[in-house]
Design an enzyme around this catalytic site. Sequence first.
Site, PDB file in Angstrom:
ATOM      1  N   ARG A  18       7.509  33.015 -19.029  1.00  0.00           N
ATOM      2  CA  ARG A  18       8.782  33.196 -19.721  1.00  0.00           C
ATOM      3  C   ARG A  18       8.843  32.435 -21.042  1.00  0.00           C
ATOM      4  NH1 ARG A  18      13.228  31.978 -15.238  1.00  0.00           N
ATOM      5  NH2 ARG A  18      11.489  30.877 -14.258  1.00  0.00           N
ATOM      6  N   GLY A  78       1.060  29.603  -5.419  1.00  0.00           N
ATOM      7  CA  GLY A  78       2.360  29.043  -5.092  1.00  0.00           C
ATOM      8  C   GLY A  78       2.369  27.526  -5.031  1.00  0.00           C
ATOM      9  N   ASP A 103       7.572  20.566 -15.078  1.00  0.00           N
ATOM     10  CA  ASP A 103       8.459  21.168 -16.076  1.00  0.00           C
ATOM     11  C   ASP A 103       9.851  20.539 -16.067  1.00  0.00           C
ATOM     12  OD1 ASP A 103       9.503  22.127 -13.715  1.00  0.00           O
ATOM     13  OD2 ASP A 103       9.423  24.247 -14.272  1.00  0.00           O
ATOM     14  N   GLY A 140      16.263  27.192  -5.653  1.00  0.00           N
ATOM     15  CA  GLY A 140      16.440  27.210  -4.203  1.00  0.00           C
ATOM     16  C   GLY A 140      17.691  26.455  -3.794  1.00  0.00           C
ATOM     17  N   ALA A 364       7.420   7.335 -62.426  1.00  0.00           N
ATOM     18  CA  ALA A 364       7.615   8.672 -61.872  1.00  0.00           C
ATOM     19  C   ALA A 364       6.407   9.567 -62.155  1.00  0.00           C
ATOM     20  CB  ALA A 364       8.868   9.294 -62.458  1.00  0.00           C
ATOM     21  N   ALA A 410       2.092   5.852 -70.517  1.00  0.00           N
ATOM     22  CA  ALA A 410       2.590   7.111 -69.970  1.00  0.00           C
ATOM     23  C   ALA A 410       1.627   8.257 -70.263  1.00  0.00           C
ATOM     24  CB  ALA A 410       3.965   7.415 -70.544  1.00  0.00           C
TER      25      ALA A 410
END
Length: 443
Positions: A18, A78, A103, A140, A364, A410
């Site tokens: 799923r 199972g 899970d 269940g 910068a 610069a």
Amino acid sequence: MTETKLAAVVMAGGLGTRMRSQVPKHFHELLGRRMVDWVLEAGRVSGAEPLVVVASPSGRDEFAAEDVTVAVQEQPLGTGDAVRSARAALAGFDGDVLVLSGDTPLLTGELLAELVAAHRDGGADATILSTEPPDPRLYGRIVRGSDGSVLRIAEGTDASEQERAIREINTSIYVFRAAVLWPALERLQPKNVQGELYLTDAIEILVGDGAKVLVHLAADWRQGDGVNTRAELAQAGAVLRDRINERHMLDGVTIVDPRTTWIDPTVEIEPDVVVHPFTILRGATRIAGGAEIGPNTVAIDTHVGRRAVVGPFCYLRPGTVLGESSKAGTFVEIKNSRIGDRTKVPHLSYVGDAEIGSDTNIGAGAITANFPHEPGQPKGRTTIGSNVRTGVHNSFVAPLEVGDGAWIAAGSVITEDVPADALGIARTRQENKEGYAARRRER
């Protein structure tokens, strides 16, 4: 009196169709951990040892580097068969066995300790962890007799309409005495719609044998809630996020907007840190007291020093160390670098594989160009000393070293070492072509 031993078996062999994913359900991540890792951590906190993970044949190698024993369920027959697959790994174990579902990432070690205590205090052969969620879905149902004793567990897909009206559900989390668990599993039969061996049928077998079966109702139903879809994965992640954020806030951290702040459980944050909205802190990140992080900042495996300022819109990648009172500002990315005390990288810069001393200002648009000159060679490293002043739009082509007190003009692309207290200039001299624009317009 000898203390009863406790082991744990974690069922993590399902594919989780799923989830609609090629990744098995239990390996989907929540805040830096796989779903099953949250369950394993709860088992460790409860004191269970050994921890046995039941994996599919394709998933056995996922746990190779961990402190767990791997048992392989060769075919998906199972939950009963899954637990039975762990028997060889627990050969000779004569204590209590926690059975956990891989899970249920919201499960905590504290709740498991409560479950084990209720099991032992009640002298039970088996104890079921139950909850009463707002929507029982197809979990269940705990079927009880008129005296409240457990009769059996009715699986949601096989339950009658009357049984589905029961609000108390089975979480697929149990404690069994090992001496009764293994014989009961050998007697399981595939008598359900799916033709699987249900672990829940072991409860009915034990009740029929006259064994003492108890139920421990969890106060917080979410701890037993399983994840089966991507939507449920996101819901579980939000709960974990809130738990982690609340813990930090109670420990003295200001989180301005907890709903937009995501912090991995491995992150360490000292008191008096301020975390602004839309911040993500991951891995082995450590934030020292007085620092300010964000907004819109990501830090992974990073150490942020005391009173440092980070962000907004900053990305700190693994290996970054920011010194005390330093700054990594807006649109700055730093990787595998050490930034000295009081040094500032204010904005629009990339610093990678670098060492920058204290009291330095990076202008910068600075870039450390650390890519290797030849294929297969390691990345170069840039070293910039203390009290250095760089200009805007500087590139530093590693490997190179800029000495203490130096200045960088610069727009310079620095390819060679700059001595201490020197001015480094590496740019073409400006030349103005008089009348150029007018001549173009005339043409």
